[in-house]
Design a protein around this motif. Structure first.
Motif, mmCIF file in Angstrom:
data_model
loop_
_atom_site.group_PDB
_atom_site.id
_atom_site.type_symbol
_atom_site.label_atom_id
_atom_site.label_comp_id
_atom_site.label_asym_id
_atom_site.label_seq_id
_atom_site.Cartn_x
_atom_site.Cartn_y
_atom_site.Cartn_z
ATOM 1 N N HIS A 288 0.895 -0.997 0.090
ATOM 2 C CA HIS A 288 -0.055 0.043 0.056
ATOM 3 C C HIS A 288 0.731 1.258 0.223
ATOM 4 O O HIS A 288 0.762 2.245 -0.689
ATOM 5 C CB HIS A 288 -1.048 -0.044 1.303
ATOM 6 N N PHE A 289 2.023 1.404 0.823
ATOM 7 C CA PHE A 289 2.684 2.465 0.914
ATOM 8 C C PHE A 289 3.617 2.577 -0.461
ATOM 9 O O PHE A 289 3.602 3.718 -0.955
ATOM 10 C CB PHE A 289 4.042 2.391 2.210
ATOM 11 N N ARG A 290 4.097 1.581 -0.968
ATOM 12 C CA ARG A 290 4.566 1.585 -2.416
ATOM 13 C C ARG A 290 3.622 2.251 -3.645
ATOM 14 O O ARG A 290 4.061 3.257 -4.159
ATOM 15 C CB ARG A 290 4.985 0.397 -2.977
ATOM 16 N N ASN A 291 2.332 1.737 -3.398
ATOM 17 C CA ASN A 291 1.391 2.132 -4.364
ATOM 18 C C ASN A 291 1.244 3.894 -4.118
ATOM 19 O O ASN A 291 1.045 4.659 -5.083
ATOM 20 C CB ASN A 291 -0.037 1.616 -4.255
ATOM 21 N N THR A 292 1.154 4.310 -2.751
ATOM 22 C CA THR A 292 0.877 5.508 -2.501
ATOM 23 C C THR A 292 2.000 6.548 -2.913
ATOM 24 O O THR A 292 1.713 7.434 -3.477
ATOM 25 C CB THR A 292 0.696 5.582 -0.840
ATOM 26 N N LEU A 293 3.249 5.814 -2.797
ATOM 27 C CA LEU A 293 4.392 6.742 -3.261
ATOM 28 C C LEU A 293 4.477 6.875 -4.889
ATOM 29 O O LEU A 293 4.751 7.903 -5.380
ATOM 30 C CB LEU A 293 5.786 5.896 -2.841
ATOM 31 N N LEU A 294 4.066 5.614 -5.525
ATOM 32 C CA LEU A 294 4.039 5.800 -7.032
ATOM 33 C C LEU A 294 3.074 6.667 -7.527
ATOM 34 O O LEU A 294 3.189 7.456 -8.415
ATOM 35 C CB LEU A 294 3.757 4.255 -7.576
ATOM 36 N N TYR A 295 1.800 6.841 -6.792
ATOM 37 C CA TYR A 295 0.721 7.577 -6.940
ATOM 38 C C TYR A 295 1.219 9.173 -6.970
ATOM 39 O O TYR A 295 1.171 9.817 -7.699
ATOM 40 C CB TYR A 295 -0.520 7.451 -6.066
ATOM 41 N N LYS A 296 1.733 9.423 -5.676
ATOM 42 C CA LYS A 296 2.444 10.638 -5.611
ATOM 43 C C LYS A 296 3.357 11.143 -6.537
ATOM 44 O O LYS A 296 3.383 12.202 -7.209
ATOM 45 C CB LYS A 296 2.981 10.593 -3.981
ATOM 46 N N VAL A 297 4.385 10.361 -6.764
ATOM 47 C CA VAL A 297 5.552 10.563 -7.707
ATOM 48 C C VAL A 297 4.855 10.665 -9.197
ATOM 49 O O VAL A 297 5.351 11.756 -9.746
ATOM 50 C CB VAL A 297 6.721 9.440 -7.617
ATOM 51 N N THR A 298 3.860 9.956 -9.467
ATOM 52 C CA THR A 298 3.346 10.213 -10.817
ATOM 53 C C THR A 298 2.476 10.962 -10.904
ATOM 54 O O THR A 298 1.478 11.197 -12.268
ATOM 55 C CB THR A 298 2.996 8.735 -11.496
ATOM 56 N N LYS A 299 1.790 11.609 -9.829
ATOM 57 C CA LYS A 299 0.594 12.792 -9.876
ATOM 58 C C LYS A 299 -0.500 11.923 -10.441
ATOM 59 O O LYS A 299 -1.272 12.384 -11.374
ATOM 60 C CB LYS A 299 1.134 13.802 -10.745
ATOM 61 N N GLY A 300 -0.667 10.594 -9.632
ATOM 62 C CA GLY A 300 -1.925 9.913 -10.043
ATOM 63 C C GLY A 300 -2.073 9.258 -11.308
ATOM 64 O O GLY A 300 -3.209 8.911 -11.697
ATOM 65 N N ASP A 301 -0.864 8.967 -11.867
ATOM 66 C CA ASP A 301 -0.895 8.081 -13.048
ATOM 67 C C ASP A 301 -1.246 6.462 -12.873
ATOM 68 O O ASP A 301 -0.326 5.824 -12.204
ATOM 69 C CB ASP A 301 0.115 8.110 -13.968
ATOM 70 N N LEU A 302 -2.242 5.929 -13.189
ATOM 71 C CA LEU A 302 -2.792 4.777 -12.690
ATOM 72 C C LEU A 302 -2.445 3.667 -13.548
ATOM 73 O O LEU A 302 -2.392 2.594 -13.122
ATOM 74 C CB LEU A 302 -4.414 4.667 -12.529
ATOM 75 N N THR A 303 -1.658 3.962 -14.682
ATOM 76 C CA THR A 303 -1.211 3.178 -15.623
ATOM 77 C C THR A 303 -0.127 2.234 -14.913
ATOM 78 O O THR A 303 0.215 1.081 -15.273
ATOM 79 C CB THR A 303 -0.820 3.592 -16.824
ATOM 80 N N LEU A 304 0.617 2.688 -14.003
ATOM 81 C CA LEU A 304 1.813 2.114 -13.096
ATOM 82 C C LEU A 304 1.329 1.206 -12.033
ATOM 83 O O LEU A 304 2.044 0.563 -11.442
ATOM 84 C CB LEU A 304 2.899 3.017 -12.937
ATOM 85 N N LEU A 305 0.144 1.388 -11.814
ATOM 86 C CA LEU A 305 -0.503 0.679 -10.432
ATOM 87 C C LEU A 305 -1.420 -0.447 -10.829
ATOM 88 O O LEU A 305 -2.289 -0.405 -11.793
ATOM 89 C CB LEU A 305 -1.312 1.661 -9.617
ATOM 90 N N GLU A 306 -1.477 -1.246 -10.075
ATOM 91 C CA GLU A 306 -2.526 -2.429 -10.064
ATOM 92 C C GLU A 306 -3.644 -2.186 -9.009
ATOM 93 O O GLU A 306 -3.726 -2.951 -8.069
ATOM 94 C CB GLU A 306 -1.910 -4.080 -9.819
ATOM 95 N N VAL A 307 -4.567 -1.094 -9.276
ATOM 96 C CA VAL A 307 -5.495 -1.161 -8.244
ATOM 97 C C VAL A 307 -6.932 -0.933 -8.914
ATOM 98 O O VAL A 307 -7.184 -0.440 -10.076
ATOM 99 C CB VAL A 307 -5.160 0.385 -7.546
ATOM 100 N N THR A 308 -7.860 -1.083 -8.219
ATOM 101 C CA THR A 308 -9.332 -0.749 -8.420
ATOM 102 C C THR A 308 -9.576 0.519 -8.283
ATOM 103 O O THR A 308 -8.818 1.465 -7.763
ATOM 104 C CB THR A 308 -10.023 -1.653 -7.535
ATOM 105 N N GLU A 309 -10.681 1.025 -8.749
ATOM 106 C CA GLU A 309 -11.040 2.265 -8.791
ATOM 107 C C GLU A 309 -11.271 2.908 -7.454
ATOM 108 O O GLU A 309 -10.808 4.101 -6.974
ATOM 109 C CB GLU A 309 -12.535 2.545 -9.414
ATOM 110 N N SER A 310 -11.864 2.131 -6.528
ATOM 111 C CA SER A 310 -12.162 2.327 -5.383
ATOM 112 C C SER A 310 -10.891 2.909 -4.329
ATOM 113 O O SER A 310 -10.658 3.684 -3.656
ATOM 114 C CB SER A 310 -13.065 1.520 -4.359
#
Ligand SMILES: Nc1ncnc2c1ncn2[C@@H]1O[C@H](COP(=O)(O)OP(=O)(O)OP(=O)(O)O)[C@@H](O)[C@H]1O
Ligand SMILES: [Mg+2]
Length: 351
Positions: A288-310
């Motif tokens: 979860h922390f890794r995903n949060t960091l990726l989200y932050k660094v990429t300014k919300g680019d979801l293509t790098l993450l394996e997450v659902t919409e919620s």
């Protein structure tokens, strides 16, 4: 028909049924189309990702009626024969139980005989890393210059244990861990076929636990059907495997990010008291922390993450709570020394 476990019942029968390994299926289909078919192939990858399955499908493509071709039909008698393990020309050998030089010498002796009724004589050697050094060496010469009618397909989870001289004589295909969203989609398809009702959160929990392996995910589903019948909910999955609910993980992460040490410790204590698998929880928190960091660094680019919409909206909220440095520090502590260090840090902060 007698009962078959889900993993066998839903074994992909053609390339288009294989999930998440398009880089392999595409290359093999192209090789067939361009008639550039090598004589030895090595399928490498984590357990339950499709190595044996791909070797069998490829064998069908090579030996099917009017082949070699990649668009095989389930009705083709040649393909049926191979799928049922009845073909005299597709020989599956378990490297783990036939690992010695004598077995490989026997194999070497049969290689020279023409196929009984097919285009090629195909040897599929599973768990090839289990062969002894002498057995590998006995195989080398045959592998270098096999007769034109022979193809070898090897599969292994541990390519580093295969002699380099063997590796260099094979075309190598690296299978990937299957992304969570593809596992969910496939499980949902199977559940539909089996008339089982299963909610999205339960599917997510199964896929999360399977760590990219489709067989593991399917076996879990099988076990859950035996345990729960035709309706499966997230709680069933969590209680069966000692997993922590998504909501509890999110809420613990939130307390950590907000720096409310007491709440974090209380939540952690509660999870431990409920008998949750703490090793698993640690890797869930890290992820979860890794995903949060990726989200932050990429300014919300979801293509790098394996997450659902919620989950993406939770990531957005958590990313806003802290700096990149804080996230990196949290991950260093969790990753470097695990629970002991994390607890120690939290307790120090508390005192
Ligand atoms: N990529 C995939 N797409 C769809 N189903 C898959 C895939 N990979 C594995 N499976 C499912 O898992 C079962 C086992 O797959 P397979 O025997 O090919 O795994 P493997 O990679 O050879 O594993 P092992 O390393 O344990 O030998 C299949 O029968 C199928 O149901
Ligand atoms: Mg296998």
């Amino acid at each position: 028909m007698s009962y078959q476990v889900i993993a066998r019942k839903y074994r992909p029968q053609k390339f288009s049924d294989v999930v998440g390994q398009e880089h392999v299926t595409q290359t093999l289909s192209n090789a067939i189309e361009q008639k550039r078919i090598a004589h030895a192939f090595l399928f490498v990858g984590p357990r339950g990702t499709g190595k044996t399955t791909l070797a069998r499908i490829f064998a069908k493509c090579l030996n099917c009626t009017d082949g070699p071709k990649s668009d095989i039909s389930d009705e083709d008698p040649k393909c049926k024969e191979i799928a049922d393990g009845r073909s005299l020309d597709v020989l599956e050998i378990d490297g783990a139980s036939n690992r010695g030089i004598d077995e490989i010498r026997d194999l070497r002796d049969t290689v020279k005989y023409a196929p009984a009724s097919s285009r090629y004589k195909i040897y599929i050697i599973d768990e090839v890393h289990m062969l002894t050094k002498e057995a590998f060496n006995a195989l080398l010469k045959t592998l270098e210059e096999p007769p034109a009618h022979v193809k070898f397909m090897f599969a292994t989870t541990e390519p580093e244990k295969v002699l380099p001289t063997i590796l260099s004589r094979c075309q190598r295909f690296d299978l990937r861990r299957i992304p969570i969203n593809l596992i969910i989609k496939h499980l949902s398809f199977i559940a539909g076929k089996e008339n089982v009702k299963i909610d999205e959160a339960a599917l997510f929990a199964i896929a999360r636990g399977a760590e990219g392996g489709m067989r593991d995910a399917e076996s879990t589903l099988d076990q859950l059907i035996s345990f729960c019948g035709v309706e499966i909910r997230e709680e069933d999955v969590l209680s069966m495997f000692g997993l922590t609910a998504r909501g509890q993980i999110t809420s613990l992460c939130e307390s950590i990010l907000e720096g409310v040490v007491e709440t974090s410790l209380r939540q952690l204590n509660e999870l431990s008291r409920q008998g949750k698998d703490l090793g698993r929880l640690l890797s869930d928190l890290l992820s979860h922390f890794r995903n949060t960091l990726l989200y932050k660094v990429t300014k919300g680019d979801l293509t790098l993450l394996e997450v659902t919409e919620s989950e993406s909206s939770i990531l957005a909220a958590h990313a806003a709570l802290c700096s990149e440095q804080t996230l990196t520090r949290i991950m260093e502590v969790f990753f470097g020394s695990g629970w002991a260090a994390a607890r120690c840090c939290l307790e120090k902060d508390l005192s």
